[in-house]
Design an enzyme around this catalytic site. Structure first.
Site, short mmCIF file in Angstrom:
data_model
loop_
_atom_site.label_atom_id
_atom_site.label_comp_id
_atom_site.label_asym_id
_atom_site.label_seq_id
_atom_site.Cartn_x
_atom_site.Cartn_y
_atom_site.Cartn_z
N GLU A 293 -18.45 -12.33 30.24
CA GLU A 293 -18.50 -13.56 31.89
C GLU A 293 -17.80 -13.20 32.88
O GLU A 293 -17.15 -13.83 33.78
CB GLU A 293 -18.00 -14.51 31.12
CG GLU A 293 -18.93 -15.32 30.03
CD GLU A 293 -18.90 -14.86 27.95
OE1 GLU A 293 -18.53 -13.54 28.68
OE2 GLU A 293 -18.98 -15.25 27.68
N CYS B 137 -13.00 -15.82 27.32
CA CYS B 137 -13.83 -16.13 28.63
C CYS B 137 -13.56 -17.32 29.39
O CYS B 137 -13.93 -18.13 30.46
CB CYS B 137 -15.22 -15.92 28.20
SG CYS B 137 -15.12 -14.49 27.90
N LEU C 174 -24.25 17.12 11.25
CA LEU C 174 -24.40 15.85 11.83
C LEU C 174 -23.79 15.25 12.72
O LEU C 174 -22.88 14.08 13.18
CB LEU C 174 -23.31 14.96 10.19
CG LEU C 174 -23.91 15.64 8.57
CD1 LEU C 174 -22.96 14.74 7.92
CD2 LEU C 174 -25.69 14.56 9.12
N GLU D 23 -28.55 8.96 6.20
CA GLU D 23 -29.09 10.21 6.58
C GLU D 23 -29.62 11.41 4.92
O GLU D 23 -30.53 11.01 5.12
CB GLU D 23 -28.73 11.13 7.41
CG GLU D 23 -29.18 11.12 8.62
CD GLU D 23 -29.21 12.07 9.78
OE1 GLU D 23 -30.10 13.11 9.43
OE2 GLU D 23 -28.76 11.30 10.60
N GLY E 287 -29.76 11.92 0.76
CA GLY E 287 -29.70 12.40 -0.54
C GLY E 287 -30.12 11.17 -1.42
O GLY E 287 -29.92 10.02 -0.46
N SER F 141 -28.86 4.45 -4.37
CA SER F 141 -27.21 3.32 -4.20
C SER F 141 -27.36 2.27 -3.58
O SER F 141 -26.76 1.80 -3.57
CB SER F 141 -26.10 4.64 -4.22
OG SER F 141 -26.09 5.34 -4.70
C1 AOF Z 1 -17.85 -12.99 24.72
N1 AOF Z 1 -18.57 -12.25 25.86
O1 AOF Z 1 -19.01 -10.51 26.75
C2 AOF Z 1 -18.26 -10.18 24.56
C3 AOF Z 1 -17.84 -11.86 22.80
O2 AOF Z 1 -11.58 -8.54 21.09
P1 AOF Z 1 -12.65 -8.72 22.12
O3 AOF Z 1 -11.42 -9.44 23.01
O4 AOF Z 1 -12.97 -7.71 23.23
O5 AOF Z 1 -12.95 -9.61 21.60
C4 AOF Z 1 -14.26 -9.81 21.19
C5 AOF Z 1 -14.41 -10.94 19.81
O6 AOF Z 1 -15.39 -11.77 21.40
C6 AOF Z 1 -16.24 -10.39 20.00
O7 AOF Z 1 -16.04 -9.98 17.68
C7 AOF Z 1 -17.36 -11.75 19.93
O8 AOF Z 1 -16.73 -12.52 18.84
C8 AOF Z 1 -16.48 -11.85 21.12
N2 AOF Z 1 -17.31 -10.86 22.25
N3 AOF Z 1 -17.66 -13.16 23.69
O9 AOF Z 1 -17.82 -14.40 25.22
C9 AOF Z 1 -18.70 -11.08 25.48
N4 AOF Z 1 -18.44 -9.42 23.71
ZN ZN Z 2 -15.28 -13.76 25.76
#
Ligand code: AOF
Ligand code: ZN
Length: 365
Positions: free
Chosen positions: A52, A83, A201, A292, A294, A300
């Site tokens: 946003e 945002c 890996l 990957e 085992g 498990s």
């Molecule tokens: C949004 N728009 O494009 C994304 C969101 O540490 P930050 O500031 O990057 O925040 C991460 C959190 O924000 C993430 O856990 C999720 O809840 C939200 N991601 N939100 O409005 C975005 N990537």
């Molecule tokens: Zn955001």
């Protein structure tokens, strides 16, 4: 154009962040004014601006515009500012959201409505939820989204009688495996696989390089220092989970050499406690984990119900007979208790059939 069209575009844009946003979600944003798209963007990379903000940072008059975004806008300050702040600041009048953000810190819908922005939730909800299964699992379970990948012969064996698994899959399948690795933040195997196959890996995809963490479960610290893993180490990139009673000298030697050694408890079978491993990895920032191998490791993870995506590569041209199975040690008493694979698809690669299915589904409650 209708609402579904714009939301679909937001979802398609979000997908561009694939490989880079984890453990954050993939998010796309489309801004429309007077029936025209005036700006679009997406969340590029973990830690960077959200979709946003990127979309509304342009030098355009957004007053009265409508914003389409596949996830509820955040209202908290994380690594980036909220945002909701920029949405309000720029004078957007309506926000269309595909689905709510289950992150408890996020209250974007509430905040926007309180400030008089019109909000409509639910356009292409299912498609958007499908896109961010890993993120939804992370929030719901506080653990990485786990993909278990098994390469077997036609008769379902992951290794021959003497334990060797090299050469079951063909070259084309190995390329697909490297793609899978690139999609994940870490890759995990058991010490048995390290001792038998000496794997590196790493992600090896032509010119494309992505460093992912390499994780080994090794309760008795048998990790060999002549292994490819040890000799390609980078500080903190190799993580060994071991038990509290494994050899102290070896532990210190490995730590002094840049290996991240973690002590965890054991499970009922005497192996490493998977739940604890997952919790530690999640705290280290691993949102997506590829398991990957085992036979013990696969069992498990299945037994502890920590597999979300199940992938089996079947070499249809090979029968291995009495070799190792990944499921023999699962105590499934009747067919009605069997592990259920949902939403599966299959495709062919050379002499292999690849089956990709889902065990756990998130975000519908
Ligand atoms: C949004 N728009 O494009 C994304 C969101 O540490 P930050 O500031 O990057 O925040 C991460 C959190 O924000 C993430 O856990 C999720 O809840 C939200 N991601 N939100 O409005 C975005 N990537
Ligand atoms: Zn955001």
């Amino acid at each position: 154009m209708n609402k579904q069209f714009y939301m679909n575009l937001a979802i398609e844009l979000a997908k561009k962040g694939f490989l880079y946003t984890s453990p954050n979600p993939m998010v796309g944003a489309v801004c429309v004014k007077d029936g025209k798209i005036i700006s679009t963007s997406y969340h590029y990379k973990f830690g960077e601006y959200h979709a946003e903000r990127r979309c509304l940072m342009e030098n355009i008059n957004f007053i009265g515009a409508e914003l389409y975004v596949n996830l509820e806008p955040c209202s908290h300050k994380g690594k980036t500012p909220p945002c909701t702040e920029i949405i309000l600041e720029k004078g957007v009048k309506k926000v269309y959201i595909a689905h709510e953000d289950p992150n408890p810190k996020v209250k974007g819908i509430e905040v926007l409505r309180e400030k008089g922005v019109d909000v409509e939730v639910g356009i292409l909800r299912e498609k958007a939820i499908e896109l961010n299964q890993a993120f939804l699992c992370n929030i719901e379970k506080r653990r990485p989204y786990v993909t278990l990948k098994i390469a077997t012969s036609l008769d379902g064996k992951i290794a021959s009688y003497n334990g060797s698994s090299r050469g079951i899959s063909s070259e084309e399948v190995l390329k697909y495996v490297h793609l899978l690795r690139a999609e994940n933040d870490a890759i995990l195997v058991g010490i048995g696989t390290v001792l038998m196959d000496n794997p590196e890996l790493t992600v090896r995809l032509g010119g494309y390089k992505k460093r992912i963490r390499r994780v080994i479960l090794d309760s008795n610290l048998r990790f060999p220092i002549e292994s490819k893993l040890f000799n390609t180490r980078k500080k903190g990139e190799i993580i060994i989970f071991t038990s509290k009673d494994s050899n102290e000298n070896k532990k210190h030697f490995l730590i002094d050499n840049g290996i991240d050694v973690r002590e965890v408890g054991r499970n009922e079978e005497g192996g490493i406690d998977i739940k604890e491993v997952l919790s530690v990895l999640f705290k280290m920032g691993v949102g997506k984990l590829l398991v990957e191998g085992g036979s013990k490791i696969a069992a498990s993870f299945l037994r502890s119900r920590n597999v979300d995506v199940f992938i089996q590569e079947i070499a249809i041209n090979k029968i291995l007979g009495g070799g190792y199975s990944y499921s023999n040690s699962l105590k499934i008493t009747s067919v009605s208790n069997s592990e259920i694979i949902k939403k599966w698809k299959t495709f062919d690669l050379d002499d292999n059939i690849i089956i990709e299915g889902v065990i756990n589904v998130y975000g519908y409650n």
